[in-house]
Every structure is written in C-alpha cells, then in structure tokens.
Design a protein around this motif. Structure first.
Motif, PDB file in Angstrom:
ATOM      1  N   VAL A  81       0.858  -1.193   0.000  1.00  0.00           N
ATOM      2  CA  VAL A  81       0.000   0.000   0.000  1.00  0.00           C
ATOM      3  C   VAL A  81       0.887   1.233   0.000  1.00  0.00           C
ATOM      4  N   VAL A  82       0.472   2.249  -0.761  1.00  0.00           N
ATOM      5  CA  VAL A  82       1.151   3.545  -0.755  1.00  0.00           C
ATOM      6  C   VAL A  82       0.107   4.619  -0.471  1.00  0.00           C
ATOM      7  N   PHE A  83       0.309   5.378   0.606  1.00  0.00           N
ATOM      8  CA  PHE A  83      -0.578   6.482   0.951  1.00  0.00           C
ATOM      9  C   PHE A  83       0.110   7.801   0.622  1.00  0.00           C
ATOM     10  N   ASP A  84      -0.620   8.684  -0.007  1.00  0.00           N
ATOM     11  CA  ASP A  84      -0.153  10.036  -0.289  1.00  0.00           C
ATOM     12  C   ASP A  84      -0.835  10.967   0.708  1.00  0.00           C
ATOM     13  N   LEU A  85      -0.048  11.687   1.517  1.00  0.00           N
ATOM     14  CA  LEU A  85      -0.592  12.536   2.579  1.00  0.00           C
ATOM     15  C   LEU A  85      -0.558  14.002   2.174  1.00  0.00           C
ATOM     16  N   SER A  86      -1.609  14.704   2.522  1.00  0.00           N
ATOM     17  CA  SER A  86      -1.697  16.129   2.213  1.00  0.00           C
ATOM     18  C   SER A  86      -1.341  16.961   3.437  1.00  0.00           C
ATOM     19  N   ILE A  87      -0.975  18.220   3.196  1.00  0.00           N
ATOM     20  CA  ILE A  87      -0.673  19.136   4.294  1.00  0.00           C
ATOM     21  C   ILE A  87      -1.937  19.442   5.094  1.00  0.00           C
ATOM     22  N   ASP A  88      -3.013  19.782   4.410  1.00  0.00           N
ATOM     23  CA  ASP A  88      -4.256  20.166   5.075  1.00  0.00           C
ATOM     24  C   ASP A  88      -4.947  18.952   5.681  1.00  0.00           C
ATOM     25  N   GLY A  89      -4.957  18.879   7.000  1.00  0.00           N
ATOM     26  CA  GLY A  89      -5.666  17.815   7.684  1.00  0.00           C
ATOM     27  C   GLY A  89      -4.989  16.474   7.675  1.00  0.00           C
ATOM     28  N   HIS A  90      -3.775  16.385   7.090  1.00  0.00           N
ATOM     29  CA  HIS A  90      -3.052  15.108   7.013  1.00  0.00           C
ATOM     30  C   HIS A  90      -3.924  14.009   6.392  1.00  0.00           C
ATOM     31  N   VAL A  91      -4.693  14.395   5.393  1.00  0.00           N
ATOM     32  CA  VAL A  91      -5.613  13.462   4.737  1.00  0.00           C
ATOM     33  C   VAL A  91      -4.840  12.563   3.778  1.00  0.00           C
ATOM     34  N   ALA A  92      -5.158  11.270   3.821  1.00  0.00           N
ATOM     35  CA  ALA A  92      -4.469  10.283   2.994  1.00  0.00           C
ATOM     36  C   ALA A  92      -5.349   9.800   1.853  1.00  0.00           C
ATOM     37  N   THR A  93      -4.722   9.550   0.721  1.00  0.00           N
ATOM     38  CA  THR A  93      -5.354   8.849  -0.386  1.00  0.00           C
ATOM     39  C   THR A  93      -4.407   7.728  -0.805  1.00  0.00           C
ATOM     40  N   ALA A  94      -4.963   6.631  -1.282  1.00  0.00           N
ATOM     41  CA  ALA A  94      -4.147   5.493  -1.686  1.00  0.00           C
ATOM     42  C   ALA A  94      -3.793   5.616  -3.160  1.00  0.00           C
ATOM     43  N   THR A  95      -2.507   5.787  -3.449  1.00  0.00           N
ATOM     44  CA  THR A  95      -2.068   5.822  -4.847  1.00  0.00           C
ATOM     45  C   THR A  95      -1.739   4.428  -5.348  1.00  0.00           C
ATOM     46  N   LYS A  96      -1.588   3.480  -4.414  1.00  0.00           N
ATOM     47  CA  LYS A  96      -1.469   2.065  -4.753  1.00  0.00           C
ATOM     48  C   LYS A  96      -2.055   1.277  -3.597  1.00  0.00           C
ATOM     49  N   ASP A  97      -2.891   0.287  -3.900  1.00  0.00           N
ATOM     50  CA  ASP A  97      -3.558  -0.434  -2.827  1.00  0.00           C
ATOM     51  C   ASP A  97      -3.906  -1.856  -3.261  1.00  0.00           C
ATOM     52  N   ARG A  98      -3.044  -2.804  -2.905  1.00  0.00           N
ATOM     53  CA  ARG A  98      -3.323  -4.203  -3.220  1.00  0.00           C
ATOM     54  C   ARG A  98      -4.421  -4.782  -2.342  1.00  0.00           C
ATOM     55  N   THR A  99      -4.749  -4.099  -1.245  1.00  0.00           N
ATOM     56  CA  THR A  99      -5.788  -4.595  -0.351  1.00  0.00           C
ATOM     57  C   THR A  99      -7.185  -4.233  -0.827  1.00  0.00           C
ATOM     58  N   LEU A 128      -8.811  -1.885   0.228  1.00  0.00           N
ATOM     59  CA  LEU A 128      -9.532  -1.363   1.386  1.00  0.00           C
ATOM     60  C   LEU A 128      -9.723   0.152   1.314  1.00  0.00           C
ATOM     61  N   PHE A 129      -8.836   0.836   0.581  1.00  0.00           N
ATOM     62  CA  PHE A 129      -8.806   2.291   0.655  1.00  0.00           C
ATOM     63  C   PHE A 129      -9.034   2.976  -0.692  1.00  0.00           C
ATOM     64  N   ASP A 130      -9.356   2.196  -1.715  1.00  0.00           N
ATOM     65  CA  ASP A 130      -9.553   2.770  -3.040  1.00  0.00           C
ATOM     66  C   ASP A 130     -10.616   3.861  -3.025  1.00  0.00           C
ATOM     67  N   GLY A 131     -10.248   5.051  -3.497  1.00  0.00           N
ATOM     68  CA  GLY A 131     -11.195   6.146  -3.616  1.00  0.00           C
ATOM     69  C   GLY A 131     -11.567   6.816  -2.319  1.00  0.00           C
ATOM     70  N   ASN A 132     -10.932   6.429  -1.211  1.00  0.00           N
ATOM     71  CA  ASN A 132     -11.261   7.003   0.094  1.00  0.00           C
ATOM     72  C   ASN A 132     -10.325   8.158   0.452  1.00  0.00           C
ATOM     73  N   TYR A 133     -10.841   9.074   1.240  1.00  0.00           N
ATOM     74  CA  TYR A 133     -10.055  10.162   1.810  1.00  0.00           C
ATOM     75  C   TYR A 133     -10.199  10.044   3.328  1.00  0.00           C
ATOM     76  N   PHE A 134      -9.093   9.896   4.034  1.00  0.00           N
ATOM     77  CA  PHE A 134      -9.178   9.614   5.458  1.00  0.00           C
ATOM     78  C   PHE A 134      -7.895  10.063   6.151  1.00  0.00           C
ATOM     79  N   THR A 135      -7.963  10.167   7.473  1.00  0.00           N
ATOM     80  CA  THR A 135      -6.792  10.465   8.285  1.00  0.00           C
ATOM     81  C   THR A 135      -6.311   9.165   8.922  1.00  0.00           C
ATOM     82  N   PRO A 136      -5.106   8.708   8.609  1.00  0.00           N
ATOM     83  CA  PRO A 136      -4.629   7.428   9.144  1.00  0.00           C
ATOM     84  C   PRO A 136      -4.609   7.415  10.669  1.00  0.00           C
TER      85      PRO A 136
END
Length: 323
Positions: free
Chosen positions: A181-199, A201-209
């Motif tokens: 899994v690869v998460f890309d984190l943003s400055i605002d809110g430390h929100v993560a998106t999955a740029t690669k996800d073999r699981t 579980l996180f496809d298309g989601n925006y969340f704070t780890p």
C-alpha cells in the motif's frame, strides 16, 4: 515444492509519501499501533520521531550522515534479530538523496570513472540490497518518503488560494511498486489517499490514518490464514476433512498469536484461569472448537475496540487478585 498461498503468511510493506508537515511520522506510528506488537523506528530525522513517544511505546535508533544503504540494511537486520513486529523507517528518502546516500555515492563514482552509466552499475547493487532487505524482512515495514514540494492555485468554496502540494517521492523511480500500500498525505488535515492499494480497502477514500487503519490492514493480511476469529475457523472448515485434533491445534495456535499481538503476554496465566473457569475445563487444550472460536471472536473485538480490550484487562487483573 508448492503450497497453498495465504495472506496470513505475508508482512505489510507500506509507504507514506508527502511533503514536510503532512504527518508522515505521526501516521506511521498510529498505523503501527494498530498492527500490534513491538515497534522499532529507524530515525534519520534528527530525533524527530521521539517527539511522538507519548502516543505509542516504541524503540528507536538514529542514523546520522552518511546515509548509505548498508547502514539501513544493518539496522533492518538488527530489528529482525531483536524480534520487533513492526519496523518504521523514517525516512527512506535519506538513503537516496541524503548525504552519503545513493545519489551522493553515484556522483563520487562518476567523478572517479568519468562515466555516469558505468557509475550506476557500481551503485545500483547497494540500492537493491536495501530494497531486498525491506521486502524480505520478518517485520511489518512502514517507510516514510519525502516528496518534492510545489505550490498550486486551487479553488475552494468559490475562493482561490495557494496550496502546498507534494510531487514525486525522493527515491528511485518505480520504488512505490514494491509496496503493498502507498498512501499520499496532504498538508491540510493530514488526509491520505491510496495511490497504490493491493488490499482494495482504501480505493477512492479520503481519510486520516489512525490505529484503526493498521487494524484493518492486519485483518486483511490475516483473512487468508492465520489469525482472525471467524476467518480462522472458516479457513480450517474450508479445508475439510480435518480431524478435530488438528482443527483445535490450529485454533489454539491462532488464539496464542492473537493474545500476544494484543500485548497481553503478562496476563497469560490469568487468562487461562478465566477461560478454564468460564467453560469448566482444566486447560485450554480441553476446549472445544466452538469455544475456541468464541474466544477468538472476543480477542478480535479487543483488536477493533480499545474499550473491549480495557474490559478484558480489568477482568484478568481481577482474576490475578483472586488467585
């Protein structure tokens, strides 16, 4: 030669990418907490990881320049030998772009041989040894990767603003393909998106780890085999016919691993006494499959909900006092 593949035999390889201030170290520790087990950190950020020691218990070793790949490999091996369950490398970017890293070594070799291509043939094996050490580690491995920073004018709520964004990670091109899994984190809110996800579980989601992120990943890893309540029992059931003794041995082994993953090792005698009293047996080996499965479900709830874990600890402490 071949055997049935199970995700339960796999270890997590997770990369957290983002610019400075995006919460990479914080997120890594939260996810590691959810994965469970003893946590080790390789800190190349001048001790910044220790600033989060109040969040979760972990051990740390600091690497200062030169950030040669061999020094990372040595630290990874030390973590394995010490029996850590999760290893955080914060950050892996230094092994590439830091003083004494791969790019630095390449520049020095290029000056010596006066040929950049030949220099890469000299340096690439060092980089590959590091990648192999991470992929072959007995630990769950979480790495942080710095990204180059850029600024972009964005529209938000009908207004425009300048936002800080991360670009490509400071590592060799294509390294991200090595991770689960690869998460890309943003400055605002430390929100993560999955740029690669073999699981998936996180496809298309925006969340704070957080710790729940680690729990979800661990459940996915274990779903194919070794350690999650109903899933574990179902795995055995799917492989019929199975002798009751073999099934119970599998469930007992699963129960033991889940118990230790929750960090309850110091309560093992109290837990055995509690279970034996509950089911009227003299030892855990006397439990029936449905009783073992019930206990696996209880531990699974403890992994998912901290209040359940606290309740179990309270019960076990009461058994200790009563003994």
């Amino acid at each position: 030669m071949f055997h049935k593949a199970h995700r339960g035999t796999s270890k997590l390889r997770l990369a957290l990418m983002g610019p400075a201030g995006s919460g990479k170290t914080f997120s890594a520790l939260q996810i590691a907490k959810g994965l469970g087990g003893r946590i080790a950190m390789i800190d190349t950020e001048r001790g910044s990881g220790s600033l989060y020691s109040h969040l979760v218990e972990f051990d740390v070793t600091e690497i200062t320049p030169p950030f040669s790949p061999d020094r990372y490999v040595e630290a990874i091996s030390a973590a394995e030998q010490a029996g850590y369950g999760v290893l955080i490398i914060d950050s892996l970017s230094h092994a590439w772009a830091g003083p004494g890293g791969v790019l630095d070594i390449h520049d020095k070799v290029t000056k010596a041989v006066r040929n950049s291509f030949t220099a890469w043939r000299e340096v690439t094996p060092d980089h590959n040894r590091l990648v192999d050490a991470m992929l072959g580690s007995a630990c769950h491995v979480i790495v942080t990767l710095r990204t180059k920073t850029a600024y972009e004018v964005v529209s938000e709520g009908g207004k425009t603003k300048v936002a800080k964004i991360g670009l490509a990670p400071q590592q060799r091109d294509g390294l991200e393909y090595e991770f689960t899994v690869v998460f890309d984190l943003s400055i605002d809110g430390h929100v993560a998106t999955a740029t690669k996800d073999r699981t998936s579980l996180f496809d298309g989601n925006y969340f704070t780890p957080d710790a729940e992120t680690g729990i979800k990943i661990l459940e996915w890893l274990n779903a194919g085999g070794a350690a999650s309540g109903n899933d574990a029992a179902q795995t055995v059931a799917d492989d019929q016919p199975v002798e009751p003794e073999r099934k119970n041995a599998f469930l007992l082994d699963t129960l033991d691993r889940m118990f230790n993953q929750l960090g309850l090792g110091t309560h093992v005698e109290a837990y055995q006494a509690y279970v034996c009293e509950r089911y009227g047996v003299s030892g855990l080996e006397d439990l029936e499959a449905n009783q073992l499965t019930e206990q696996l479900n209880l531990l699974r709830q403890c992994k998912m909900r901290e209040e359940k874990l606290k309740q179990l600890v309270t019960i076990l402490e009461q058994h200790k006092k009563a003994a």
